[in-house]
Design a protein around this motif. Structure first.
Motif, mmCIF file in Angstrom:
data_model
loop_
_atom_site.group_PDB
_atom_site.id
_atom_site.type_symbol
_atom_site.label_atom_id
_atom_site.label_comp_id
_atom_site.label_asym_id
_atom_site.label_seq_id
_atom_site.Cartn_x
_atom_site.Cartn_y
_atom_site.Cartn_z
ATOM 1 N N HIS A 1 43.409 33.737 34.565
ATOM 2 C CA HIS A 1 44.640 33.276 35.038
ATOM 3 C C HIS A 1 45.895 34.448 35.085
ATOM 4 N N GLU A 2 45.998 35.413 34.233
ATOM 5 C CA GLU A 2 46.790 36.405 34.262
ATOM 6 C C GLU A 2 46.619 37.244 35.572
ATOM 7 N N THR A 3 45.304 37.380 36.215
ATOM 8 C CA THR A 3 45.220 37.840 37.650
ATOM 9 C C THR A 3 45.210 36.907 38.843
ATOM 10 N N ASP A 4 45.651 35.964 38.737
ATOM 11 C CA ASP A 4 45.789 34.711 39.547
ATOM 12 C C ASP A 4 44.604 34.126 40.147
ATOM 13 N N MET A 5 43.604 34.719 39.583
ATOM 14 C CA MET A 5 41.964 34.210 39.968
ATOM 15 C C MET A 5 42.196 32.646 40.024
ATOM 16 N N ASP A 6 42.851 31.982 39.341
ATOM 17 C CA ASP A 6 43.018 30.190 39.278
ATOM 18 C C ASP A 6 43.935 29.763 40.709
ATOM 19 N N GLN A 7 44.651 30.665 41.192
ATOM 20 C CA GLN A 7 45.260 30.282 42.334
ATOM 21 C C GLN A 7 44.598 30.984 43.805
ATOM 22 N N LEU A 8 43.500 31.761 43.460
ATOM 23 C CA LEU A 8 43.148 32.693 44.515
ATOM 24 C C LEU A 8 41.731 32.194 44.771
ATOM 25 N N ALA A 9 41.052 30.868 44.450
ATOM 26 C CA ALA A 9 39.988 30.403 44.506
ATOM 27 C C ALA A 9 38.723 31.142 43.861
ATOM 28 N N GLY A 10 39.273 31.672 42.853
ATOM 29 C CA GLY A 10 38.118 32.395 41.970
ATOM 30 C C GLY A 10 37.794 31.791 40.787
ATOM 31 N N VAL A 11 38.114 30.685 40.411
ATOM 32 C CA VAL A 11 37.880 29.928 39.137
ATOM 33 C C VAL A 11 37.341 28.533 39.680
ATOM 34 N N ASP A 12 36.106 28.197 39.351
ATOM 35 C CA ASP A 12 35.935 26.605 39.780
ATOM 36 C C ASP A 12 35.844 25.798 38.413
ATOM 37 N N PHE A 13 36.645 25.118 38.214
ATOM 38 C CA PHE A 13 37.182 24.276 37.066
ATOM 39 C C PHE A 13 36.282 22.986 37.129
ATOM 40 N N LYS A 14 35.368 22.695 37.980
ATOM 41 C CA LYS A 14 34.540 21.582 37.802
ATOM 42 C C LYS A 14 33.275 21.850 37.644
ATOM 43 N N LYS A 15 32.765 23.132 37.778
ATOM 44 C CA LYS A 15 31.323 23.509 37.557
ATOM 45 C C LYS A 15 31.039 23.453 36.064
ATOM 46 N N GLY A 16 29.691 23.579 35.806
ATOM 47 C CA GLY A 16 29.363 23.577 34.436
ATOM 48 C C GLY A 16 29.628 25.015 33.744
ATOM 49 N N CYS A 17 28.977 25.205 32.598
ATOM 50 C CA CYS A 17 29.297 26.255 31.794
ATOM 51 C C CYS A 17 28.953 27.821 32.540
ATOM 52 N N TYR A 18 29.802 28.549 32.097
ATOM 53 C CA TYR A 18 29.665 30.108 32.304
ATOM 54 C C TYR A 18 30.077 30.931 31.348
ATOM 55 N N VAL A 19 29.675 32.101 31.229
ATOM 56 C CA VAL A 19 30.131 32.945 30.165
ATOM 57 C C VAL A 19 31.956 33.076 30.216
ATOM 58 N N GLY A 20 32.358 32.678 29.057
ATOM 59 C CA GLY A 20 33.943 32.626 28.687
ATOM 60 C C GLY A 20 34.500 31.200 29.239
ATOM 61 N N GLN A 21 33.794 30.375 29.565
ATOM 62 C CA GLN A 21 34.299 29.115 30.457
ATOM 63 C C GLN A 21 35.228 28.407 29.464
ATOM 64 N N GLU A 22 34.974 28.158 28.106
ATOM 65 C CA GLU A 22 35.805 27.626 27.276
ATOM 66 C C GLU A 22 37.135 27.808 27.160
ATOM 67 N N VAL A 23 37.221 29.357 27.008
ATOM 68 C CA VAL A 23 38.675 29.917 26.810
ATOM 69 C C VAL A 23 39.483 29.597 28.106
ATOM 70 N N VAL A 24 38.783 29.898 29.358
ATOM 71 C CA VAL A 24 39.437 29.645 30.804
ATOM 72 C C VAL A 24 39.863 28.158 30.917
ATOM 73 N N SER A 25 39.149 27.292 30.425
ATOM 74 C CA SER A 25 39.217 25.947 30.731
ATOM 75 C C SER A 25 40.439 25.341 29.656
ATOM 76 N N ARG A 26 40.567 26.030 28.643
ATOM 77 C CA ARG A 26 41.578 25.680 27.559
ATOM 78 C C ARG A 26 42.837 26.130 28.152
ATOM 79 N N MET A 27 42.981 27.320 28.665
ATOM 80 C CA MET A 27 44.107 27.897 29.330
ATOM 81 C C MET A 27 44.698 27.050 30.601
ATOM 82 N N GLN A 28 43.646 26.489 31.295
ATOM 83 C CA GLN A 28 43.872 25.790 32.257
ATOM 84 C C GLN A 28 44.667 24.515 31.847
ATOM 85 N N HIS A 29 43.831 23.673 31.013
ATOM 86 C CA HIS A 29 44.630 22.239 30.631
ATOM 87 C C HIS A 29 45.654 22.294 29.743
ATOM 88 N N ARG A 30 45.888 23.509 28.962
ATOM 89 C CA ARG A 30 47.132 23.667 27.961
ATOM 90 C C ARG A 30 48.259 24.290 28.759
#
Length: 298
Positions: free
Chosen positions: A183-212
């Motif tokens: 999120h800090e590098t804008d990957m969530d804005q530039l199609a770098g993170v798929d929030f609907k896919k299953g697990c990947y390394v670090g996914q829990e932290v990224v999902s938590r930042m997205q939802h909170r």
């Protein structure tokens, strides 16, 4: 159309029967639904959600040997190879450094290039349409490939200016690998993170930042009053440090800023300075996150 050879990029080839599922289970993008015409922007993260490496993932057509090419900073090739081999376990894959044989061309400012004209791959940059296209060509035939694509070869600095003008971050200068969340590098804005896919390394932290909505720090464009401060220069508002300067050209640049602190400074009329030079943060056209003074993302 312009073409710039990006000699600071490397290429890793991941191939084999399990290549797709292997990458899909590791990185932030959805590799399962990829095709040669639909590249992805992705990252491999630490279990704590920090970026180890970010890259473009380009699928090689089956008739050309298949597998996936990872277009990434050359300095990260060896560390990424080590990480991928660590995660390989019993997966039926081959991981190879192709940086010596293949080169990366950035193409922009014209009609879509005729990919069939060259011995290589040409795809649209998945981060932002305005960035243009990416070509993976034989390292010994860069100038020839540019000519066949109908592009004028220019220096890499021209592409840097194009990227900076669009507000798209570059790792290693706009943020530090191993110390930044997607999120800090804008990957969530530039199609770098798929929030609907299953697990990947670090996914829990990224999902938590997205939802909170806890991403208060982001790389954003800044207008610069004159010559730009060097990368790494602290950005201050009075006595408070609000961020760090990143890449820049005269008149504009990028900075990693705490947007909540920037908002406080702007509300108080306190100027932002880096190396004594005044900065003015600018919301990029592609941004969907809340900007200082806004009540919600637009």
């Amino acid at each position: 159309m312009l073409a710039a050879p990006l000699s600071d990029r490397g290429i890793v080839h991941v191939s084999g029967d399990d290549a797709r599922t292997f990458l899909h289970g590791l990185v932030t993008a959805n590799v399962a639904t990829m095709a040669p015409a639909t590249p992805r922007f992705a990252a491999l993260l630490t279990p704590q959600g920090k970026i180890v490496a970010d890259f473009l993932v380009i699928e090689v057509p089956a008739e050309d040997g298949g597998g996936f090419l990872l277009d990434l900073p050359a300095a990260l090739v060896d560390p990424l190879l080590a990480k991928l081999k660590l995660y390989k376990l019993r997966a039926k894959i081959a991981i190879e450094d192709r940086s010596a044989a293949l080169a990366v061309l950035a193409l922009w400012g014209g009609d879509p290039p005729a990919a069939a004209a060259i011995d290589g791959l040409v795809v649209r940059d998945p981060r932002l349409d305005a960035l243009g296209f990416r070509a993976i060509v034989q390292a010994a035939a860069v100038a020839e490939a540019a000519e066949k694509l109908g592009a004028r070869l220019v220096e890499p600095a021209a592409y840097e200016a194009h990227r900076i003008a669009l507000g798209v971050p570059r790792g290693g200068v706009d943020f530090a690998y191993g110390d930044a969340f997607p999120h800090e590098t804008d990957m969530d804005q530039l199609a770098g993170v798929d929030f609907k896919k299953g697990c990947y390394v670090g996914q829990e932290v990224v999902s938590r930042m997205q939802h909170r909505g806890t991403a208060r720090t982001r790389v954003v464009p800044v207008a610069v009053d004159g010559f730009a401060p060097p990368p790494g220069a602290p950005v201050t508002a009075g006595e408070i440090t609000v961020g760090t300067m990143g890449s820049a050209v005269e008149g504009r640049g990028l900075a990693l800023l705490r947007l909540d602190r920037v908002g406080d400074a702007l509300a108080a009329g306190t100027p932002l300075l880096a190396g004594g030079i005044a900065l003015s943060p600018q919301k990029p056209a592609w941004a969907r996150f809340a900007w200082p003074g806004e009540t919600q993302a637009s």
